[in-house]
Design a protein around this motif. Structure first.
Motif: not given
Length: 238
Positions: A223-238
């Motif tokens: 579980r963590g965050t993904c950033t692309n420049g000024s955009s931030t998204y949360s994600f979860e993978v398994q």
């Protein structure tokens, strides 16, 4: 023509009239004629072609048909039984012929040549000699301790900002990995590289913007965050 009285209403009517015109009662003469015909006239001739009291032969026909069916069934059963007996007799004859043509163990032993018997005796002696000689086998060499082999690939899947995504990563060393990130919802895929351990993930895109993935392991998923420049998204993978 004479006039007579009706026996019901007393009206004078003609003796030739069939009924009284007043009350409709039959005249006396018509009654006498009817009575005469009832007791003196012979019965009409019987029609033998239809109706009447001719005997009913349906039961007799049914009995004859049933007897024929029983006779036919018995003949068919006897024919099949005789056929089966013939087949059984043929099989027994074939078995008897096979037993006659098959030699017994004693006959096979008698048919063996003396040379084959000598060879078998020599082989038995050699086998007994081998069993008596004890061969000391060298002790097995110690095997080296098993080394850790990293898996060939890591397949992670989950959700990033509501989109279905996957990571197909391949180890390059101890914790270094590289592979492909795919977003199936918007149909985007690009290469990533970084590190992946049992507790943390740190990946970045290769020649495709400034995507960075940082996550820590919680239970069975990252579980963590993904950033692309000024955009931030949360994600979860398994």
């Amino acid at each position: 023509m004479a006039m007579i009285k009706c026996r019901e209403c007393g009206q004078l009517i003609s003796d030739k009239a069939a009924r009284c015109p007043r009350c409709g009662c039959p005249s006396m003469r018509m009654s006498e004629q009817t009575q005469y015909q009832r007791y003196d006239t012979p019965p009409p001739a019987r029609n033998d072609h239809g109706g009447g009291n001719r005997p009913n032969n349906n039961l007799l026909y049914a009995i004859i048909a049933g007897l024929l069916v029983i006779i036919a069934g018995g003949a068919f059963f006897w024919y099949n039984s005789s056929k089966q007996e013939q087949k059984i007799q043929q099989m027994m004859d074939q078995v008897a012929k096979t037993e006659e043509n098959t030699p017994t163990k004693g006959e096979e032993a008698a048919q063996q040549t003396p040379e084959s018997t000598v060879q078998e005796a020599k082989q038995e002696v050699k086998q007994e000699a081998k069993q008596e000689v004890q061969v000391v086998q060298p002790a097995p060499k110690p095997q080296p301790a098993a080394t850790y082999t990293p898996p060939r690939s890591y397949s992670l899947s989950g959700i990033l900002n509501g989109d279905y995504v996957t990571f197909e990563l391949y180890p390059n060393g101890s914790s270094s990995v590289s592979g492909v990130f795919t977003n199936y919802t918007i149909n985007v895929a690009f290469n990533v590289s970084g590190t992946l351990t049992d507790s943390k993930m740190s990946l970045r895109s290769v020649n495709h913007g400034k995507w960075r993935f940082r996550a820590s392991r919680h239970g069975g998923s990252y579980r963590g965050t993904c950033t692309n420049g000024s955009s931030t998204y949360s994600f979860e993978v398994q």
